[in-house]
Design a protein around this motif. Sequence first.
Motif, short mmCIF file in Angstrom:
data_model
loop_
_atom_site.label_atom_id
_atom_site.label_comp_id
_atom_site.label_asym_id
_atom_site.label_seq_id
_atom_site.Cartn_x
_atom_site.Cartn_y
_atom_site.Cartn_z
N SER A 5 31.35 40.45 42.79
CA SER A 5 32.16 39.49 42.02
C SER A 5 33.23 38.90 42.93
CB SER A 5 32.80 40.18 40.82
OG SER A 5 33.78 41.11 41.24
N PRO A 6 33.75 37.72 42.59
CA PRO A 6 34.75 37.07 43.45
C PRO A 6 35.97 37.93 43.75
CG PRO A 6 33.91 35.52 41.82
CD PRO A 6 33.35 36.87 41.45
N LYS A 7 36.37 38.79 42.82
CA LYS A 7 37.57 39.60 43.02
C LYS A 7 37.40 40.60 44.16
CE LYS A 7 36.35 43.12 39.57
NZ LYS A 7 36.75 43.79 38.31
N ASP A 8 36.15 40.89 44.54
CA ASP A 8 35.92 41.84 45.63
C ASP A 8 36.06 41.20 47.01
OD1 ASP A 8 35.24 44.24 44.12
OD2 ASP A 8 33.42 43.18 43.53
N ALA A 9 36.26 39.89 47.06
CA ALA A 9 36.39 39.20 48.34
C ALA A 9 37.60 39.70 49.12
CB ALA A 9 36.48 37.70 48.12
N VAL A 10 38.68 40.01 48.43
CA VAL A 10 39.89 40.48 49.11
C VAL A 10 39.62 41.82 49.79
CG1 VAL A 10 42.28 41.24 48.80
CG2 VAL A 10 41.43 39.24 47.54
N HIS A 11 38.94 42.72 49.09
CA HIS A 11 38.65 44.04 49.67
C HIS A 11 37.71 43.88 50.88
CE1 HIS A 11 38.71 48.43 49.40
NE2 HIS A 11 37.46 48.38 49.83
N LYS A 12 36.72 43.02 50.74
CA LYS A 12 35.81 42.78 51.87
C LYS A 12 36.58 42.27 53.07
CE LYS A 12 31.83 40.00 53.29
NZ LYS A 12 30.77 39.05 52.89
N ALA A 13 37.51 41.36 52.84
CA ALA A 13 38.30 40.80 53.94
C ALA A 13 39.09 41.89 54.64
CB ALA A 13 39.24 39.72 53.42
N LEU A 15 38.34 45.12 54.75
CA LEU A 15 37.40 45.97 55.48
C LEU A 15 37.13 45.40 56.87
CD1 LEU A 15 34.74 46.76 52.70
CD2 LEU A 15 36.29 48.42 53.75
N TYR A 16 36.82 44.12 56.91
CA TYR A 16 36.51 43.47 58.19
C TYR A 16 37.75 43.38 59.08
CZ TYR A 16 31.75 42.06 56.96
OH TYR A 16 30.41 42.06 56.66
N ARG A 17 38.87 43.06 58.48
CA ARG A 17 40.10 42.92 59.25
C ARG A 17 40.47 44.24 59.93
NH1 ARG A 17 44.91 40.34 55.87
NH2 ARG A 17 43.14 38.96 55.41
N LEU A 18 40.40 45.33 59.18
CA LEU A 18 40.76 46.63 59.73
C LEU A 18 39.72 47.10 60.74
CD1 LEU A 18 42.47 49.14 59.89
CD2 LEU A 18 41.45 49.95 57.77
N LEU A 19 38.45 46.91 60.44
CA LEU A 19 37.40 47.34 61.36
C LEU A 19 37.55 46.64 62.71
CD1 LEU A 19 34.81 49.13 61.42
CD2 LEU A 19 33.52 47.05 60.91
N ALA A 20 37.82 45.35 62.70
CA ALA A 20 37.99 44.60 63.95
C ALA A 20 39.15 45.14 64.76
CB ALA A 20 38.20 43.12 63.65
N ARG A 124 25.59 44.66 66.93
CA ARG A 124 26.49 43.50 66.83
C ARG A 124 26.83 43.24 65.37
NH1 ARG A 124 28.19 39.89 70.25
NH2 ARG A 124 29.02 37.91 69.50
N PHE A 125 28.12 43.20 65.09
CA PHE A 125 28.61 42.87 63.76
C PHE A 125 29.04 41.41 63.79
CE2 PHE A 125 28.37 47.33 63.79
CZ PHE A 125 28.31 47.77 62.48
N VAL A 126 28.14 40.56 63.35
CA VAL A 126 28.28 39.12 63.53
C VAL A 126 29.53 38.56 62.86
CG1 VAL A 126 27.18 36.88 63.11
CG2 VAL A 126 25.78 38.87 63.74
N GLU A 127 29.84 39.04 61.68
CA GLU A 127 30.94 38.45 60.91
C GLU A 127 32.31 38.66 61.56
OE1 GLU A 127 29.36 40.25 57.14
OE2 GLU A 127 29.97 38.31 56.34
N ILE A 128 32.43 39.69 62.42
CA ILE A 128 33.70 39.88 63.13
C ILE A 128 33.52 39.76 64.64
CG2 ILE A 128 34.82 41.27 61.33
CD1 ILE A 128 34.02 43.78 62.92
#
Length: 244
Positions: A5-13, A15-20, A124-128
């Motif tokens: 759902s759209p509300k999960d976009a923040v959590h996904k962001a 996840l990627y931000r911290l992983l990078a 390779r994690f393409v999105e980050i």
Amino acid sequence: MIIPSPKDAVHKAWLYRLLAELYDDPVVAATLRFKGGTCAAMLGWLDRFSVDLDFDYVGSKKELKNVRRRMEKIFSGLGLEIKDKSQIVPQYFLKYPVPAGGRNTLKIDTTFPPPKSNVYKAARFVEIDRIIICQTIETMFANKLVAIIDRWEKKDSLAGRDLYDIHHFFLQGYNYNSAVIEERRKTSVKSYLKKLTGFIEKKFTEKIITQDLNLLMAPDKFQQIRKVIKRETLIFLNDELKKI
């Protein structure tokens, strides 16, 4: 990685931000091996949402203090608040800012020491745009097979996502690392899979399957899978037992 759902976009962001940021630190990157549902989803091996970051710690016990210090510096730099943490391994519950009522906590969990039979490779994690060393799909599948009973024995709990993941991995035709099962369960693969088959048959109800899985998938997809996932997983396991 898909979001239900759209509300999960923040959590996904987050996840990627911290992983990078974690893998931009050379010391942290050298000691953490990415794994679990989020890793699988980011690599396209799994078609559901996942909310935690899971790692194997492969550094020495002596290095732990420095690794934790560097990780906590990263959290601070991103504006993440440590709500709780383990004093033994790098395990954290991190809070990020969101409007009231939304998901606002990200968990980092780490296994130390990991099974010796775990196998890792660079991916390779393409999105980050990062190269990260993570568990192979065969290692991940084996650990997922073990996780169902392991979670019950250690936490007296069950998770519908565990059942979904092994169902999906079987459906995709992935192989599993037998040595991981043998090391973690101290028995043969055939003996363990027999036990797992009986365990799933007895313990997994539709309520168990629904209680966390429905939050990780789009409603239409969840409705398609929820009635067949147990039956099909048992078929896959029985077919596997015939081959061993």
